[in-house]
Design a protein around this motif. Structure first.
Motif, PDB file in Angstrom:
ATOM      1  N   PRO A  63       0.568  -1.339  -0.012  1.00 16.44           N
ATOM      2  CA  PRO A  63      -0.067   0.003  -0.113  1.00 16.44           C
ATOM      3  C   PRO A  63       1.026   1.239   0.161  1.00 16.44           C
ATOM      4  O   PRO A  63       0.562   2.173  -0.580  1.00 16.44           O
ATOM      5  CB  PRO A  63      -0.789  -0.226   1.156  1.00 16.44           C
ATOM      6  CG  PRO A  63      -0.759  -1.667   1.520  1.00 16.44           C
ATOM      7  CD  PRO A  63       0.444  -1.991   1.050  1.00 16.44           C
ATOM      8  N   ILE A  64       2.168   1.247   0.853  1.00 15.72           N
ATOM      9  CA  ILE A  64       3.054   2.319   0.584  1.00 15.72           C
ATOM     10  C   ILE A  64       3.359   2.729  -0.863  1.00 15.72           C
ATOM     11  O   ILE A  64       3.370   3.692  -1.208  1.00 15.72           O
ATOM     12  CB  ILE A  64       3.817   2.312   1.644  1.00 15.72           C
ATOM     13  CG1 ILE A  64       3.700   2.308   2.979  1.00 15.72           C
ATOM     14  CG2 ILE A  64       5.060   3.239   1.513  1.00 15.72           C
ATOM     15  CD1 ILE A  64       4.475   1.904   4.055  1.00 15.72           C
ATOM     16  N   GLN A  65       3.973   1.798  -1.375  1.00 18.11           N
ATOM     17  CA  GLN A  65       4.495   1.757  -2.838  1.00 18.11           C
ATOM     18  C   GLN A  65       3.297   2.229  -3.776  1.00 18.11           C
ATOM     19  O   GLN A  65       3.546   2.998  -4.584  1.00 18.11           O
ATOM     20  CB  GLN A  65       4.743   0.605  -3.339  1.00 18.11           C
ATOM     21  CG  GLN A  65       6.541   0.090  -2.700  1.00 18.11           C
ATOM     22  CD  GLN A  65       6.638  -1.228  -2.962  1.00 18.11           C
ATOM     23  OE1 GLN A  65       5.875  -2.127  -3.366  1.00 18.11           O
ATOM     24  NE2 GLN A  65       7.802  -1.634  -3.053  1.00 18.11           N
ATOM     25  N   ARG A  87       0.635   6.810  -6.790  1.00 22.08           N
ATOM     26  CA  ARG A  87      -0.292   7.949  -6.969  1.00 22.08           C
ATOM     27  C   ARG A  87       0.348   9.054  -6.773  1.00 22.08           C
ATOM     28  O   ARG A  87      -0.262  10.092  -7.664  1.00 22.08           O
ATOM     29  CB  ARG A  87      -1.479   7.659  -6.170  1.00 22.08           C
ATOM     30  CG  ARG A  87      -2.436   6.324  -6.429  1.00 22.08           C
ATOM     31  CD  ARG A  87      -3.554   6.426  -5.723  1.00 22.08           C
ATOM     32  NE  ARG A  87      -3.364   6.369  -4.402  1.00 22.08           N
ATOM     33  CZ  ARG A  87      -3.365   5.223  -3.596  1.00 22.08           C
ATOM     34  NH1 ARG A  87      -3.519   4.038  -4.263  1.00 22.08           N
ATOM     35  NH2 ARG A  87      -3.027   4.960  -2.132  1.00 22.08           N
ATOM     36  N   LYS A  88       1.060   9.593  -6.070  1.00 15.77           N
ATOM     37  CA  LYS A  88       1.713  10.757  -5.764  1.00 15.77           C
ATOM     38  C   LYS A  88       2.441  11.268  -6.843  1.00 15.77           C
ATOM     39  O   LYS A  88       2.360  12.417  -7.395  1.00 15.77           O
ATOM     40  CB  LYS A  88       2.209  10.856  -4.107  1.00 15.77           C
ATOM     41  CG  LYS A  88       2.906  12.235  -4.169  1.00 15.77           C
ATOM     42  CD  LYS A  88       3.721  12.232  -2.694  1.00 15.77           C
ATOM     43  CE  LYS A  88       4.206  13.581  -2.593  1.00 15.77           C
ATOM     44  NZ  LYS A  88       5.004  13.629  -1.172  1.00 15.77           N
TER      45      LYS A  88
END
Length: 179
Positions: A164-166, A171-172
């Motif tokens: 989820p962090i990746q 997305r950013k």
């Protein structure tokens, strides 16, 4: 450990023993089962503990009262009366003598634990002071979705194994590219 955490852990046993003591004082069996059903959800926070306590109370009271019926031998006639009985019959009678009160305890404690659970939720609502002016917002997930049909097989496989962090970092970066 605090006293309250110990009380929650051993509350089933403690309340069952307290109920046995109250039975010996003269409080009725059904009254105690109803009280167990109402009080245990307040102490433990769940309905199962009330049922477990009721079953334990019923079992312990049966075990304590069963040997007292053996004293009736003194009042039996002294003449021998031949009765053929098997050990299976004795065991089934003992089992039925235990299971019927257990079923009654499960039903009574189960029904009264629902009442106890309602009382607990009402008390928590008053103590916590739930606010009726709470607002909820619906969010759309449009920003987090993209077309996976345009990706090739390897890219789809890599997308499945991202944490989820990746995914958030990707997305950013995508949002910064669009600006």
């Amino acid at each position: 450990m605090t006293f309250m955490s110990l009380l929650k852990k051993f509350s089933v046993i403690l309340v069952a023993l307290l109920a046995l003591g109250l039975t010996r004082v003269g409080i009725g069996y059904l009254t105690i089962l109803i009280a167990i059903g109402i009080i245990m959800p307040l102490i433990c926070g769940n309905k199962k503990s009330a049922i477990y306590t009721g079953v334990l109370y019923t079992t312990l009271s049966y075990l304590l009262s069963y040997p007292s019926s053996l004293f009736l031998i003194d009042y039996m006639p002294s003449s021998e009366i031949p009765i053929s009985i098997s050990s299976a019959t004795v065991l089934s009678n003992i089992f039925l003598g235990w299971i019927i009160p257990v079923i009654i305890a499960v039903v009574i404690c189960g029904i009264s634990s629902v009442i106890g659970n309602i009382i607990k939720t009402q008390l928590l609502d008053k103590v916590v002071g739930k606010d009726d002016n709470e607002y909820y917002f619906d969010t759309s997930d449009d920003l987090n979705q993209f077309d996976t049909n345009s990706l090739n097989k390897n890219q789809k496989k890599e997308l499945l194994y991202l944490t989820p962090i990746q995914k958030a970092k990707n997305r950013k970066n995508d949002d910064e590219d669009y600006k």
